[in-house]
Design an enzyme around this catalytic site. Structure first.
Site, PDB file in Angstrom:
ATOM      1  N   ALA A  12      39.433 -21.988  35.432  1.00 26.82           N
ATOM      2  CA  ALA A  12      39.489 -23.103  34.484  1.00 26.82           C
ATOM      3  C   ALA A  12      39.947 -24.411  35.105  1.00 26.82           C
ATOM      4  CB  ALA A  12      40.402 -22.739  33.315  1.00 26.82           C
ATOM      5  N   ALA A  17      34.579 -26.467  35.609  1.00 30.68           N
ATOM      6  CA  ALA A  17      35.284 -25.713  34.576  1.00 30.68           C
ATOM      7  C   ALA A  17      36.222 -26.603  33.763  1.00 30.68           C
ATOM      8  CB  ALA A  17      36.056 -24.560  35.201  1.00 30.68           C
ATOM      9  N   LYS A  42      48.291 -28.293  40.167  1.00 27.54           N
ATOM     10  CA  LYS A  42      46.849 -28.572  40.168  1.00 27.54           C
ATOM     11  C   LYS A  42      46.174 -28.146  38.869  1.00 27.54           C
ATOM     12  CE  LYS A  42      45.196 -24.399  42.573  1.00 27.54           C
ATOM     13  NZ  LYS A  42      44.507 -23.913  43.781  1.00 27.54           N
ATOM     14  N   ASP A  62      43.434 -13.008  39.167  1.00 27.83           N
ATOM     15  CA  ASP A  62      42.703 -12.916  40.428  1.00 27.83           C
ATOM     16  C   ASP A  62      41.397 -12.204  40.111  1.00 27.83           C
ATOM     17  OD1 ASP A  62      41.620 -12.152  42.886  1.00 27.83           O
ATOM     18  OD2 ASP A  62      43.576 -11.838  43.800  1.00 27.83           O
ATOM     19  N   LEU A  63      40.280 -12.798  40.481  1.00 31.48           N
ATOM     20  CA  LEU A  63      38.975 -12.201  40.159  1.00 31.48           C
ATOM     21  C   LEU A  63      38.823 -10.791  40.708  1.00 31.48           C
ATOM     22  CD1 LEU A  63      36.402 -15.095  40.692  1.00 31.48           C
ATOM     23  CD2 LEU A  63      37.331 -14.238  38.545  1.00 31.48           C
ATOM     24  N   LYS A 211      25.864 -16.875  46.221  1.00 26.88           N
ATOM     25  CA  LYS A 211      25.433 -17.218  44.866  1.00 26.88           C
ATOM     26  C   LYS A 211      24.180 -16.440  44.470  1.00 26.88           C
ATOM     27  CE  LYS A 211      27.277 -19.825  42.610  1.00 26.88           C
ATOM     28  NZ  LYS A 211      28.470 -19.709  41.730  1.00 26.88           N
ATOM     29  N   PRO A 234      23.304 -25.111  38.541  1.00 29.09           N
ATOM     30  CA  PRO A 234      23.401 -26.552  38.796  1.00 29.09           C
ATOM     31  C   PRO A 234      23.073 -26.895  40.250  1.00 29.09           C
ATOM     32  CG  PRO A 234      25.443 -25.648  37.841  1.00 29.09           C
ATOM     33  CD  PRO A 234      24.620 -24.511  38.345  1.00 29.09           C
ATOM     34  N   LEU A 236      23.535 -30.275  43.173  1.00 24.91           N
ATOM     35  CA  LEU A 236      24.723 -30.986  43.652  1.00 24.91           C
ATOM     36  C   LEU A 236      25.396 -31.687  42.479  1.00 24.91           C
ATOM     37  CD1 LEU A 236      26.467 -32.118  46.017  1.00 24.91           C
ATOM     38  CD2 LEU A 236      24.873 -34.038  46.083  1.00 24.91           C
ATOM     39  N   VAL A 237      26.654 -31.338  42.204  1.00 25.88           N
ATOM     40  CA  VAL A 237      27.366 -31.853  41.036  1.00 25.88           C
ATOM     41  C   VAL A 237      28.269 -33.017  41.439  1.00 25.88           C
ATOM     42  CG1 VAL A 237      28.876 -31.300  39.106  1.00 25.88           C
ATOM     43  CG2 VAL A 237      27.338 -29.541  40.017  1.00 25.88           C
TER      44      VAL A 237
END
Length: 369
Positions: A12, A17, A42, A62-63, A211, A234, A236-237
């Site tokens: 998040a 996010a 942060k 933690d993923l 990815k 997406p 390039l953001v």
């Protein structure tokens, strides 16, 4: 409580996010946000968002820790899986093998897919991307989540050397995994602007591989489990940052303004605004007809043309001095189509608005000093 139910956003505190959390809160959702350390400075920006005090709860996750993920996802109607590592430098151990955790495999709902996914890829990118994604999906399946929106990337679309020359790439195009493995030390036309002296250029094909692997495994998981999964890819953001730390794609633009490169290759770029990506993710979640994958890009432009716009808007920065034309390779130069996403109701803002808002934000944060 949020008027529209409860959703979870992984990672998040990240760039996209954070904008998504802001959008969800403004739309009346109750949000569970996963972060590594909720008390970290942060993540402080999340707590300052409108309605955050009532409708945002941060979870320490933690993923790769299934139990922590499950706690955050339990009770949610939907999940946005946004978290993914994007390196600033080269992958230091690209041939590392991912440890095979027998306990994890025994407990996994679809262990066979995990074994196939986690056998021989770079541990710094592919393990968090693939194993983390499968952890999220398993937790969603067990929590009876209605829909999962997975943030993939144009990196999972663009690296397709066999794609017909001149044909715009749509959602049927996938990056070639073997090509990504073979070319891990070459340029990837998604994020970096230059071949060797931009941080991260040596690891970007590993990023593309991670990815592509993560999205394809997510789709396979959905087929086997019946979980409703929609992927958004997406390009390039760019756009203003809500978070205090500089993300990889914003660094691309910052370096373009500051470094004064002697020479850059005039490559084609696909750009989208972070705020428009957040809108796309919400559409992918809310629209009942949404299915499959969606490319999310707004503007296709050559690097030299981009710099010309920047120089007109902000003439006093240290721009690249020279551009050279290059052969980008068969199947690698074709544009991307967001037609499918636009049919869902998506629209995007002008490129100049994205650039101005980005640069004004960088200046306020002292990033251009």
């Amino acid at each position: 409580m949020g008027e529209k139910g409860t959703v979870c956003v992984t990672g998040a505190g990240g760039y996209v996010a954070s904008w998504l959390v802001k959008q969800l809160l403004s739309e009346g959702y109750n949000v569970h946000g996963t972060v590594r350390v909720p008390q970290n400075d942060k993540n402080a920006h999340l707590k300052k968002l409108e309605k955050a005090s009532e409708n945002l709860k941060l979870f320490k996750v933690d993923l790769l820790d299934y139990n922590s993920l499950s706690a955050a996802i339990t009770g949610c109607d939907g999940v946005f899986h946004v978290a993914c590592p994007v390196p600033f430098g080269s992958v230091t151990n690209p041939e590392a093998r991912i440890p095979r955790d027998g306990t994890y495999l025994q407990n996994h709902l679809f262990a066979r897919h995990l074994v196939l996914a986690l056998t021989s890829e770079p541990v710094e990118l592919v393990e968090p991307a693939v194993k983390g994604t499968l952890n999220v999906l398993k937790a969603c399946s067990e929590a009876n989540v209605k829909r999962v929106v997975v943030v993939s990337s144009a990196a999972a679309v663009l690296l397709s050397p066999d794609w017909p020359k001149g044909q715009v790439k749509d959602e049927s195009c996938w990056s070639d995994k073997e090509y990504c493995r073979r070319t891990n030390h070459s340029f990837v036309p998604v994020f970096s602007f230059i071949r060797t002296d931009f941080p991260g250029s040596l690891s970007k094909n590993w990023y593309c591989l991670s990815k592509t692997e993560a999205e394809s495994e997510a789709i396979e998981f959905a087929k086997v489990s019946g979980l409703d999964v929609v992927a958004v890819c997406p390009s390039l953001v760019l756009g203003p940052m809500l978070q205090p730390t500089v993300n990889s794609s914003s660094l691309v633009l910052i370096k373009l303004l500051k470094e004064g490169y002697e020479e850059l290759e005039n490559r084609l770029r696909n750009i989208v605004d972070a705020r428009d990506v957040a809108e796309a993710l919400l559409l992918a979640y809310e629209k009942p007809e949404a299915k499959g994958r969606y490319i999310c890009t707004a503007h296709t432009i050559r690097l030299q043309d981009l710099v010309d716009i920047l120089r007109r808007l902000y003439p006093n920065y240290n721009y690249p001095k020279k551009f050279t034309e290059v052969n980008e390779g068969e199947g690698l130069t074709e544009g991307l189509s967001s037609e499918k996403l636009q049919e869902l109701g998506w629209s995007y803002r002008p490129l100049e608005e994205t650039l101005v808002d980005s640069i004004e934000g960088y200046g306020e944060a002292g990033l251009l000093d």
